[in-house]
Design a protein around this motif. Sequence first.
Motif, short mmCIF file in Angstrom:
data_model
loop_
_atom_site.label_atom_id
_atom_site.label_comp_id
_atom_site.label_asym_id
_atom_site.label_seq_id
_atom_site.Cartn_x
_atom_site.Cartn_y
_atom_site.Cartn_z
N VAL A 42 1.45 -6.58 -1.20
CA VAL A 42 0.20 -7.45 -0.02
C VAL A 42 0.89 -8.32 1.13
O VAL A 42 0.88 -8.64 1.72
CB VAL A 42 -1.38 -6.83 0.31
CG1 VAL A 42 -1.42 -7.27 1.65
CG2 VAL A 42 -1.43 -5.34 0.79
N HIS A 46 4.64 -10.01 5.11
CA HIS A 46 3.68 -10.85 6.39
C HIS A 46 4.97 -10.65 7.26
O HIS A 46 4.42 -11.11 8.37
CB HIS A 46 3.75 -12.02 5.92
CG HIS A 46 2.07 -12.55 4.97
ND1 HIS A 46 1.04 -12.16 5.41
CD2 HIS A 46 1.75 -12.60 3.49
CE1 HIS A 46 0.18 -12.00 4.65
NE2 HIS A 46 1.01 -12.79 3.65
N TRP A 49 3.91 -7.35 9.32
CA TRP A 49 2.56 -7.46 8.64
C TRP A 49 1.56 -8.26 9.43
O TRP A 49 2.09 -9.27 8.11
CB TRP A 49 1.99 -6.45 7.84
CG TRP A 49 2.90 -4.96 7.05
CD1 TRP A 49 4.21 -4.84 7.29
CD2 TRP A 49 2.86 -3.69 8.84
NE1 TRP A 49 4.59 -3.53 7.08
CE2 TRP A 49 3.94 -2.94 8.01
CE3 TRP A 49 1.23 -3.53 9.14
CZ2 TRP A 49 3.71 -1.83 8.43
CZ3 TRP A 49 1.85 -2.29 9.36
CH2 TRP A 49 3.32 -1.23 9.22
N ASP A 50 0.15 -8.17 9.85
CA ASP A 50 -0.97 -9.01 9.41
C ASP A 50 -1.51 -8.59 8.17
O ASP A 50 -1.82 -7.42 8.79
CB ASP A 50 -1.43 -9.54 10.98
CG ASP A 50 -0.81 -10.21 11.43
OD1 ASP A 50 0.47 -11.18 11.36
OD2 ASP A 50 -0.82 -9.99 13.01
N VAL A 51 -2.81 -9.22 8.08
CA VAL A 51 -2.98 -8.96 6.06
C VAL A 51 -4.34 -8.65 7.46
O VAL A 51 -4.77 -10.38 7.42
CB VAL A 51 -2.93 -9.50 5.20
CG1 VAL A 51 -3.58 -9.02 3.83
CG2 VAL A 51 -1.05 -9.29 4.67
N LEU A 69 -3.29 -3.88 6.84
CA LEU A 69 -1.87 -3.82 6.81
C LEU A 69 -2.14 -3.57 8.42
O LEU A 69 -2.20 -2.72 8.58
CB LEU A 69 -1.06 -3.25 6.48
CG LEU A 69 -0.85 -4.14 5.29
CD1 LEU A 69 0.21 -3.58 4.04
CD2 LEU A 69 -0.34 -5.77 5.09
N HIS A 70 -2.30 -4.53 9.65
CA HIS A 70 -2.25 -4.63 11.01
C HIS A 70 -0.71 -4.79 11.11
O HIS A 70 0.06 -5.83 10.74
CB HIS A 70 -2.58 -5.05 11.60
CG HIS A 70 -4.40 -4.37 11.80
ND1 HIS A 70 -4.81 -4.90 13.35
CD2 HIS A 70 -5.39 -4.87 10.73
CE1 HIS A 70 -5.75 -4.23 12.88
NE2 HIS A 70 -6.49 -4.11 11.23
N ALA A 102 5.32 0.45 4.01
CA ALA A 102 5.35 -0.59 4.72
C ALA A 102 5.94 -1.33 4.98
O ALA A 102 6.56 -2.27 5.35
CB ALA A 102 3.82 -1.34 4.73
#
Length: 306
Positions: A42, A46, A49-51, A69-70, A102
């Motif tokens: 994860v 970055h 994705w925003d964690v 993850l967004h 992702a």
Amino acid sequence: MTPQRFHPIGTPGQPWGEAERSLWRSRQRRQRSYASDVLEAVAHLHAHWDVQPYGELDYAPDFYPLVALHSADWSHDRPIALVTGGVHGYETSGVHGALRFAAEHGSAYEGRINVLVVPCVSPWGYEHVQRWNPAAVDPNRSFSAHGKALESIALMRLLAPMQGRFLVHIDLHETTDTDESEFRPALAARDGKPFEPEGVPDGFYLVGDSENPQPAFQQAVIAAVERVTHIAPADADGKMIGSPVVAHGVINYPVKSLGLCAGATDARYATTTEVYPDSPQATPEQCNAAQVAAVRAAIDYALAHG
């Protein structure tokens, strides 16, 4: 006649009490690392994705931060696609399939739909290769107001502010040989019931929602996965794991009343994948690829059909 199989913990016909649950818990051993396999993966995502931390599990002496993850370009004007993995921690390709999706395909949906990926809902189960959490509770029967699994409660709290905006939800699972040899006998023993063998389907299949089956959506996912790995056939009675096969590779459950993760939202399109990693026709690579193909097909179908 199939001989009755007894689980080594408990007394046949009597549900477990705390002593039996404690004995079961004492026999579990950590076999892999959530920090290394999930959190480190994860941390490298970055770019697209925003964690978002969404809770923590304190199972002393073990402590697990929960992360989602967004999409980095998240917009409140777009609907949401939800991908969940590792609700049953032992189902390996659910976790690694979500992470691979992702890593390799997040950018494909930028500007089109918000994507929320929760790669490992049950980290203790992942590390201990277990279906249950340390309290011998199945998280995938706990997505309801009365659910007791802390993993499920944490995820429901994450999803609560977004309810009404989910378009599609795909929950990534596996059906393994240990379902029949270990986990179903343990379930029967825990609940004081006889073990009734159901068999393990040889191949990939989907579990749709009997209250909202969406057959065209389910078949679009099956068609995509069939290019990666084989689809499980029905048994001689036209069933899989005791449920009628309603279409090629598809059975249906009442997901909300059973407290399944696939019923955690009111998404128009929802399904549970079931990969069979123990098949002689499948490899771990194929299993992960099948999960990715299913996610992509589910989101693509939802985008095309609204």
